[in-house]
Design a protein around this motif. Sequence first.
Motif, PDB file in Angstrom:
ATOM      1  N   LYS A 101      42.764  52.602  82.270  1.00 22.94           N
ATOM      2  CA  LYS A 101      41.539  52.874  81.526  1.00 22.94           C
ATOM      3  C   LYS A 101      40.401  52.187  82.254  1.00 22.94           C
ATOM      4  CE  LYS A 101      41.556  53.118  76.972  1.00 22.94           C
ATOM      5  NZ  LYS A 101      41.577  52.717  75.548  1.00 22.94           N
ATOM      6  N   ASN A 103      35.767  52.444  83.321  1.00 26.23           N
ATOM      7  CA  ASN A 103      34.430  53.008  83.199  1.00 26.23           C
ATOM      8  C   ASN A 103      34.131  53.898  84.399  1.00 26.23           C
ATOM      9  OD1 ASN A 103      33.730  51.577  80.780  1.00 26.23           O
ATOM     10  ND2 ASN A 103      33.545  49.740  82.024  1.00 26.23           N
ATOM     11  N   THR A 105      31.236  56.270  86.155  1.00 27.80           N
ATOM     12  CA  THR A 105      29.793  56.504  86.147  1.00 27.80           C
ATOM     13  C   THR A 105      29.463  57.663  87.074  1.00 27.80           C
ATOM     14  OG1 THR A 105      29.368  54.166  85.706  1.00 27.80           O
ATOM     15  CG2 THR A 105      27.518  55.470  86.514  1.00 27.80           C
ATOM     16  N   ILE A 109      25.407  57.920  84.036  1.00 30.61           N
ATOM     17  CA  ILE A 109      26.015  57.990  82.708  1.00 30.61           C
ATOM     18  C   ILE A 109      27.404  57.386  82.833  1.00 30.61           C
ATOM     19  CG2 ILE A 109      26.868  59.512  80.873  1.00 30.61           C
ATOM     20  CD1 ILE A 109      24.678  61.544  81.811  1.00 30.61           C
ATOM     21  N   THR A 110      27.683  56.366  82.037  1.00 27.22           N
ATOM     22  CA  THR A 110      28.975  55.682  82.089  1.00 27.22           C
ATOM     23  C   THR A 110      29.760  55.983  80.821  1.00 27.22           C
ATOM     24  OG1 THR A 110      28.040  53.912  83.437  1.00 27.22           O
ATOM     25  CG2 THR A 110      30.112  53.442  82.309  1.00 27.22           C
ATOM     26  N   LYS A 111      31.005  56.407  81.004  1.00 25.95           N
ATOM     27  CA  LYS A 111      31.906  56.694  79.893  1.00 25.95           C
ATOM     28  C   LYS A 111      33.255  56.057  80.186  1.00 25.95           C
ATOM     29  CE  LYS A 111      29.348  59.982  77.837  1.00 25.95           C
ATOM     30  NZ  LYS A 111      28.890  59.984  76.503  1.00 25.95           N
ATOM     31  N   VAL A 112      33.950  55.664  79.118  1.00 22.65           N
ATOM     32  CA  VAL A 112      35.314  55.153  79.255  1.00 22.65           C
ATOM     33  C   VAL A 112      36.248  56.354  79.381  1.00 22.65           C
ATOM     34  CG1 VAL A 112      37.164  53.870  78.120  1.00 22.65           C
ATOM     35  CG2 VAL A 112      34.806  53.067  77.938  1.00 22.65           C
ATOM     36  N   ILE A 113      37.099  56.317  80.407  1.00 21.52           N
ATOM     37  CA  ILE A 113      38.080  57.389  80.591  1.00 21.52           C
ATOM     38  C   ILE A 113      39.461  56.770  80.768  1.00 21.52           C
ATOM     39  CG2 ILE A 113      36.401  58.988  81.608  1.00 21.52           C
ATOM     40  CD1 ILE A 113      37.812  58.435  84.334  1.00 21.52           C
ATOM     41  N   ILE A 139      37.944  65.035  82.976  1.00 24.59           N
ATOM     42  CA  ILE A 139      36.740  64.698  82.224  1.00 24.59           C
ATOM     43  C   ILE A 139      36.009  65.989  81.872  1.00 24.59           C
ATOM     44  CG2 ILE A 139      36.452  62.442  83.317  1.00 24.59           C
ATOM     45  CD1 ILE A 139      34.153  63.766  84.987  1.00 24.59           C
ATOM     46  N   ASP A 143      29.812  65.794  79.510  1.00 30.11           N
ATOM     47  CA  ASP A 143      29.672  64.402  79.062  1.00 30.11           C
ATOM     48  C   ASP A 143      28.876  63.572  80.062  1.00 30.11           C
ATOM     49  OD1 ASP A 143      31.159  64.959  76.816  1.00 30.11           O
ATOM     50  OD2 ASP A 143      32.986  63.974  77.538  1.00 30.11           O
ATOM     51  N   PHE A 144      28.855  64.015  81.320  1.00 25.47           N
ATOM     52  CA  PHE A 144      28.173  63.288  82.382  1.00 25.47           C
ATOM     53  C   PHE A 144      26.926  64.015  82.878  1.00 25.47           C
ATOM     54  CE2 PHE A 144      32.458  61.686  82.328  1.00 25.47           C
ATOM     55  CZ  PHE A 144      32.285  60.325  82.488  1.00 25.47           C
TER      56      PHE A 144
END
Length: 173
Positions: A101, A103, A105, A109-113, A139, A143-144
Amino acid sequence: MKTKWTIDSSQSDVMIKNRHSIIAYLDGTINKFEGHVDIQDNELEDASIEFALDINNTDTKLEQIDTHLRLNDFFDTNEYPVISFKSTSFQKVNKNINFLKGNLTIKNITKVIELDAEFIGINTTNGIEKAAFEIIGKINRKDFGLKYNSFTQTGGLAIGQDIKLIANLEFTA
Protein backbone atom coordinates in the motif's frame (compact mmCIF):
# COMPACT_ATOMS: atom_id res chain seq x y z
CA MET A 1 19.01 -16.03 7.61
CA LYS A 2 17.43 -12.63 6.87
CA THR A 3 18.94 -10.58 4.04
CA LYS A 4 18.14 -6.98 3.12
CA TRP A 5 18.10 -6.43 -0.64
CA THR A 6 18.24 -3.02 -2.36
CA ILE A 7 16.57 -2.13 -5.63
CA ASP A 8 18.67 -2.16 -8.81
CA SER A 9 17.43 0.87 -10.78
CA SER A 10 19.18 -0.15 -13.97
CA GLN A 11 17.24 -3.43 -14.07
CA SER A 12 13.81 -2.14 -13.01
CA ASP A 13 10.96 -0.72 -15.08
CA VAL A 14 7.30 0.27 -14.98
CA MET A 15 4.72 -0.12 -17.73
CA ILE A 16 1.59 2.03 -17.72
CA LYS A 17 -1.05 0.23 -19.73
CA ASN A 18 -4.62 0.87 -20.73
CA ARG A 19 -7.09 -1.63 -22.10
CA HIS A 20 -6.27 -0.74 -25.71
CA SER A 21 -2.74 0.55 -25.56
CA ILE A 22 0.58 0.73 -23.80
CA ILE A 23 0.67 4.32 -22.65
CA ALA A 24 4.28 4.40 -21.49
CA TYR A 25 7.16 2.07 -20.75
CA LEU A 26 9.47 3.72 -18.23
CA ASP A 27 12.76 1.99 -17.58
CA GLY A 28 15.27 2.31 -14.81
CA THR A 29 18.18 3.65 -16.79
CA ILE A 30 16.49 7.05 -16.77
CA ASN A 31 14.11 6.90 -13.83
CA LYS A 32 14.71 6.71 -10.10
CA PHE A 33 13.84 3.59 -8.13
CA GLU A 34 14.61 3.19 -4.43
CA GLY A 35 13.68 0.68 -1.83
CA HIS A 36 14.49 -2.57 -0.14
CA VAL A 37 13.03 -5.97 0.54
CA ASP A 38 13.83 -8.36 3.37
CA ILE A 39 13.95 -12.02 2.45
CA GLN A 40 14.29 -14.85 4.95
CA ASP A 41 14.58 -18.49 3.83
CA ASN A 42 13.53 -17.53 0.28
CA GLU A 43 10.34 -15.88 1.57
CA LEU A 44 9.53 -12.19 1.45
CA GLU A 45 9.29 -10.71 4.96
CA ASP A 46 9.10 -6.93 4.43
CA ALA A 47 9.26 -4.41 1.59
CA SER A 48 9.61 -0.68 1.13
CA ILE A 49 9.48 0.66 -2.41
CA GLU A 50 9.67 4.16 -3.84
CA PHE A 51 9.96 5.37 -7.40
CA ALA A 52 9.88 8.63 -9.33
CA LEU A 53 9.27 8.27 -13.05
CA ASP A 54 9.98 11.00 -15.57
CA ILE A 55 7.25 10.27 -18.09
CA ASN A 56 9.01 12.28 -20.77
CA ASN A 57 11.68 9.56 -20.84
CA THR A 58 9.79 6.66 -22.37
CA ASP A 59 11.25 3.68 -24.16
CA THR A 60 11.45 4.58 -27.86
CA LYS A 61 10.94 0.93 -28.84
CA LEU A 62 7.26 1.34 -28.05
CA GLU A 63 6.62 4.62 -29.88
CA GLN A 64 5.09 2.83 -32.86
CA ILE A 65 2.65 0.86 -30.69
CA ASP A 66 1.16 3.98 -29.21
CA THR A 67 -0.11 5.91 -32.20
CA HIS A 68 -3.48 7.15 -30.91
CA LEU A 69 -2.39 8.16 -27.41
CA ARG A 70 -0.08 11.07 -26.86
CA LEU A 71 1.65 11.25 -23.49
CA ASN A 72 1.30 15.01 -23.36
CA ASP A 73 -2.44 14.83 -24.06
CA PHE A 74 -2.93 12.13 -21.47
CA PHE A 75 -0.58 13.18 -18.64
CA ASP A 76 0.07 16.87 -19.44
CA THR A 77 3.77 16.03 -19.32
CA ASN A 78 4.96 19.62 -19.76
CA GLU A 79 3.36 20.67 -16.47
CA TYR A 80 3.48 17.33 -14.58
CA PRO A 81 6.48 15.34 -15.83
CA VAL A 82 6.82 12.99 -12.82
CA ILE A 83 4.74 10.09 -11.51
CA SER A 84 5.78 8.94 -8.06
CA PHE A 85 4.95 6.14 -5.63
CA LYS A 86 6.04 5.66 -2.02
CA SER A 87 4.96 2.62 -0.08
CA THR A 88 3.44 3.05 3.37
CA SER A 89 2.80 -0.58 4.36
CA PHE A 90 3.50 -4.15 3.32
CA GLN A 91 1.23 -7.08 4.13
CA LYS A 92 2.27 -10.67 3.57
CA VAL A 93 -0.72 -12.95 3.03
CA ASN A 94 1.17 -16.10 1.99
CA LYS A 95 4.25 -17.12 -0.01
CA ASN A 96 2.97 -15.67 -3.31
CA ILE A 97 0.39 -13.08 -2.24
CA ASN A 98 1.57 -9.77 -0.80
CA PHE A 99 -0.08 -6.36 -0.71
CA LEU A 100 1.90 -3.14 -0.96
CA LYS A 101 0.00 0.00 0.00
CA GLY A 102 1.27 3.48 -0.72
CA ASN A 103 0.80 6.96 -2.08
CA LEU A 104 0.68 7.37 -5.86
CA THR A 105 1.03 10.90 -7.26
CA ILE A 106 0.03 11.77 -10.81
CA LYS A 107 -0.55 15.38 -11.95
CA ASN A 108 0.01 16.57 -8.35
CA ILE A 109 -2.94 14.44 -7.16
CA THR A 110 -1.99 11.92 -4.48
CA LYS A 111 -4.16 8.90 -3.69
CA VAL A 112 -3.60 5.81 -1.56
CA ILE A 113 -3.49 2.68 -3.72
CA GLU A 114 -2.94 -1.00 -3.05
CA LEU A 115 -0.72 -3.09 -5.31
CA ASP A 116 -0.22 -6.84 -5.58
CA ALA A 117 3.43 -7.79 -5.08
CA GLU A 118 4.54 -11.18 -6.38
CA PHE A 119 7.94 -12.54 -5.40
CA ILE A 120 9.21 -14.21 -8.59
CA GLY A 121 12.32 -15.68 -6.98
CA ILE A 122 16.07 -15.45 -6.61
CA ASN A 123 18.69 -16.34 -9.21
CA THR A 124 22.38 -15.72 -9.72
CA THR A 125 23.74 -13.92 -12.78
CA ASN A 126 27.49 -13.45 -13.21
CA GLY A 127 27.99 -14.27 -9.54
CA ILE A 128 25.48 -11.65 -8.37
CA GLU A 129 22.33 -12.76 -6.57
CA LYS A 130 19.18 -10.99 -7.72
CA ALA A 131 15.63 -11.12 -6.41
CA ALA A 132 12.82 -10.37 -8.86
CA PHE A 133 9.32 -9.04 -8.22
CA GLU A 134 6.32 -8.12 -10.27
CA ILE A 135 4.03 -5.48 -8.79
CA ILE A 136 0.63 -4.95 -10.39
CA GLY A 137 -2.21 -2.58 -9.65
CA LYS A 138 -5.14 -0.83 -11.26
CA ILE A 139 -6.17 2.77 -10.84
CA ASN A 140 -9.13 4.73 -12.14
CA ARG A 141 -7.52 7.32 -14.40
CA LYS A 142 -10.19 9.93 -13.62
CA ASP A 143 -9.19 9.85 -9.92
CA PHE A 144 -5.92 11.45 -11.03
CA GLY A 145 -7.36 13.97 -13.48
CA LEU A 146 -6.50 11.85 -16.53
CA LYS A 147 -9.62 12.78 -18.45
CA TYR A 148 -8.24 12.72 -21.98
CA ASN A 149 -10.40 10.59 -24.27
CA SER A 150 -9.61 9.11 -27.64
CA PHE A 151 -12.33 7.80 -29.91
CA THR A 152 -12.41 5.07 -32.55
CA GLN A 153 -13.44 5.72 -36.14
CA THR A 154 -16.97 4.54 -35.28
CA GLY A 155 -17.24 7.00 -32.38
CA GLY A 156 -16.63 4.56 -29.50
CA LEU A 157 -14.25 5.30 -26.65
CA ALA A 158 -10.80 3.97 -27.59
CA ILE A 159 -9.36 3.93 -24.08
CA GLY A 160 -10.77 2.39 -20.94
CA GLN A 161 -11.28 3.98 -17.54
CA ASP A 162 -8.72 1.86 -15.69
CA ILE A 163 -4.96 2.11 -16.01
CA LYS A 164 -2.81 -0.86 -15.08
CA LEU A 165 0.62 -0.31 -13.52
CA ILE A 166 3.06 -3.18 -13.96
CA ALA A 167 6.42 -2.81 -12.25
CA ASN A 168 9.22 -5.32 -12.77
CA LEU A 169 11.73 -4.75 -10.00
CA GLU A 170 15.09 -6.39 -9.38
CA PHE A 171 16.95 -6.26 -6.09
CA THR A 172 20.53 -7.22 -5.21
CA ALA A 173 21.85 -8.36 -1.84
